[in-house]
Scaffold this motif. Structure first.
Motif, PDB file in Angstrom:
ATOM      1  N   TYR A  44       8.574   0.582  -2.836  1.00  0.00           N
ATOM      2  CA  TYR A  44       8.387   1.429  -4.026  1.00  0.00           C
ATOM      3  C   TYR A  44       9.569   2.383  -4.187  1.00  0.00           C
ATOM      4  O   TYR A  44      10.026   2.651  -5.293  1.00  0.00           O
ATOM      5  N   PHE A  45      10.038   2.885  -3.078  1.00  0.00           N
ATOM      6  CA  PHE A  45      11.192   3.775  -3.064  1.00  0.00           C
ATOM      7  C   PHE A  45      12.412   3.045  -3.631  1.00  0.00           C
ATOM      8  O   PHE A  45      13.132   3.577  -4.490  1.00  0.00           O
ATOM      9  N   GLY A  46      12.648   1.837  -3.154  1.00  0.00           N
ATOM     10  CA  GLY A  46      13.789   1.057  -3.627  1.00  0.00           C
ATOM     11  C   GLY A  46      13.697   0.747  -5.108  1.00  0.00           C
ATOM     12  O   GLY A  46      14.702   0.819  -5.835  1.00  0.00           O
ATOM     13  N   GLU A  47      12.501   0.408  -5.560  1.00  0.00           N
ATOM     14  CA  GLU A  47      12.293   0.099  -6.971  1.00  0.00           C
ATOM     15  C   GLU A  47      12.558   1.325  -7.847  1.00  0.00           C
ATOM     16  O   GLU A  47      13.143   1.226  -8.926  1.00  0.00           O
ATOM     17  N   ALA A  48      12.134   2.496  -7.374  1.00  0.00           N
ATOM     18  CA  ALA A  48      12.270   3.721  -8.158  1.00  0.00           C
ATOM     19  C   ALA A  48      13.714   4.226  -8.215  1.00  0.00           C
ATOM     20  O   ALA A  48      14.131   4.798  -9.232  1.00  0.00           O
ATOM     21  N   TYR A  49      14.487   4.003  -7.133  1.00  0.00           N
ATOM     22  CA  TYR A  49      15.810   4.639  -7.043  1.00  0.00           C
ATOM     23  C   TYR A  49      16.968   3.650  -6.900  1.00  0.00           C
ATOM     24  O   TYR A  49      18.094   4.054  -6.634  1.00  0.00           O
ATOM     25  N   GLY A  50      16.696   2.377  -7.108  1.00  0.00           N
ATOM     26  CA  GLY A  50      17.776   1.404  -7.140  1.00  0.00           C
ATOM     27  C   GLY A  50      18.370   1.052  -5.798  1.00  0.00           C
ATOM     28  O   GLY A  50      19.589   0.840  -5.683  1.00  0.00           O
ATOM     29  N   PRO A  74       0.787  -1.244   0.000  1.00  0.00           N
ATOM     30  CA  PRO A  74       0.000   0.000   0.000  1.00  0.00           C
ATOM     31  C   PRO A  74       0.814   1.286   0.000  1.00  0.00           C
ATOM     32  O   PRO A  74       0.251   2.368  -0.166  1.00  0.00           O
ATOM     33  N   HIS A  75       2.137   1.222   0.161  1.00  0.00           N
ATOM     34  CA  HIS A  75       2.950   2.421   0.395  1.00  0.00           C
ATOM     35  C   HIS A  75       3.321   3.126  -0.917  1.00  0.00           C
ATOM     36  O   HIS A  75       4.486   3.441  -1.181  1.00  0.00           O
ATOM     37  N   VAL A  76       2.317   3.422  -1.725  1.00  0.00           N
ATOM     38  CA  VAL A  76       2.547   3.912  -3.092  1.00  0.00           C
ATOM     39  C   VAL A  76       3.145   5.318  -3.134  1.00  0.00           C
ATOM     40  O   VAL A  76       3.721   5.718  -4.150  1.00  0.00           O
ATOM     41  N   TRP A  77       3.017   6.098  -2.069  1.00  0.00           N
ATOM     42  CA  TRP A  77       3.505   7.487  -2.087  1.00  0.00           C
ATOM     43  C   TRP A  77       5.023   7.572  -2.174  1.00  0.00           C
ATOM     44  O   TRP A  77       5.565   8.642  -2.431  1.00  0.00           O
TER      45      TRP A  77
END
Length: 310
Positions: free
Chosen positions: A207-213, A135-138
């Protein structure tokens, strides 16, 4: 005498009309008043205020330091939800204790789960339960833009007279989110790839990890309702030693107990690890501060991570 009776009748008639108008205003708000919006987490409250501007009056029921996974609504919250013209919540089981309340509210007024409007193919699955979405999409700005657009669309449905206002405000805010994304990417260039490991109390940052490696390691699962074991702590300690990771992070809405257990366990094995700082995960900062906004919260996390891991 007839004139007096006529005047009396007119006074009574207008008194009746004014009384009816007053009752109508009490029940639904007078024309020109801002739309009453109630949100669960402050992240949603912030984007709603940005999109709505003066046309909305926003209140979030979960403030700084509040864990939405464990939150139980109190009577005052129910009253706020009842009084709202529209309700925005995250969904995807973030507000795990409030599901039945939202089901009841959506029978009476627009009650919108903004994260559930994001296409399913863009959502990450819970590693422990593939049928459950994170759920942590933000923490993925590109997804939070879609949530912002959902808020805009729902406000326009409810209040079409202010469509131009909502569109203009949304365009301006999306531009700010573009700038935030650029800032994050530029700052993370300072961190070597092998050091891009984010160790936190629970899995809020996938989501943060996926977006910024970043490799993201959470001691607890997606929800803070889940517990952790001695073996979970040891597994993280082994990773810290193996990859020579020197910093781990606490979260503003989660007890430090679990992360302290990791720090102490690593120390016993001769590996010094420090607390790299406090990150905002499920809750934002105090209202009226930079960290009390979505953009300010995100920038704080970026700066804290870079300062610790670069």
């Amino acid at each position: 005498m007839k004139k007096l009776l006529l005047v009396g009748f007119v006074v009574l008639f207008f008194g009746f009309i004014v009384g009816c108008s007053s009752d109508a205003e009490d029940a639904g708000g007078s024309e020109g008043e801002p739309i009453k919006v109630v949100t669960t987490i402050a992240q949603i409250g912030d984007i709603t205020a940005e999109v709505g501007g003066d046309a909305v009056e926003v209140e979030s029921i979960m403030g700084p330091g509040v864990d939405p996974h464990l939150y139980d609504a109190v009577q005052g919250d129910i009253q706020k939800l009842n009084d709202a013209d529209i309700i925005f919540y995250n969904g995807l089981h973030l507000e795990g204790q409030m599901g039945e309340i939202f089901e009841e509210m959506e029978q009476e007024k627009p009650t919108v789960a903004v994260a559930e409007s994001i296409p399913e193919e863009d959502l990450l699955a819970d590693p422990a339960s593939p049928d459950v979405s994170d759920p942590h999409v933000w923490f993925d700005i590109s997804l939070w833009k879609k949530a912002t657009e959902t808020v805009r669309d729902e406000l326009i449905k409810l209040d079409p007279d202010n469509e131009a206002v909502y569109n203009e405000n949304t365009t301006a805010y999306l531009s700010k989110l573009d700038e935030l994304e650029t800032y994050a990417n530029e700052q993370f260039e300072q961190i070597p790839e092998e050091s891009r490991v984010l160790v936190t109390a629970h899995d809020a940052f996938n989501y943060f990890g996926e977006a910024y490696g970043f490799d993201v390691i959470g001691l607890q699962g997606l929800s803070t309702e889940s517990d952790y074991s001695v073996s979970d702590v040891q597994e993280i300690i082994d990773t810290l030693v193996e990859r020579n990771i020197k910093g781990v992070f606490v979260e503003s809405s989660v007890s430090e107990r679990s992360i302290n257990a990791v720090v102490e366990g690593a120390k016993e094995e001769g590996h010094e690890v420090s607390i790299g700082g406090e990150l905002y995960s499920d809750a934002m900062g105090e209202e009226g501060t930079e960290e009390g906004t979505y953009i300010g919260m995100f920038r704080h996390n970026v700066d804290t991570i870079v300062a610790s891991l670069k």
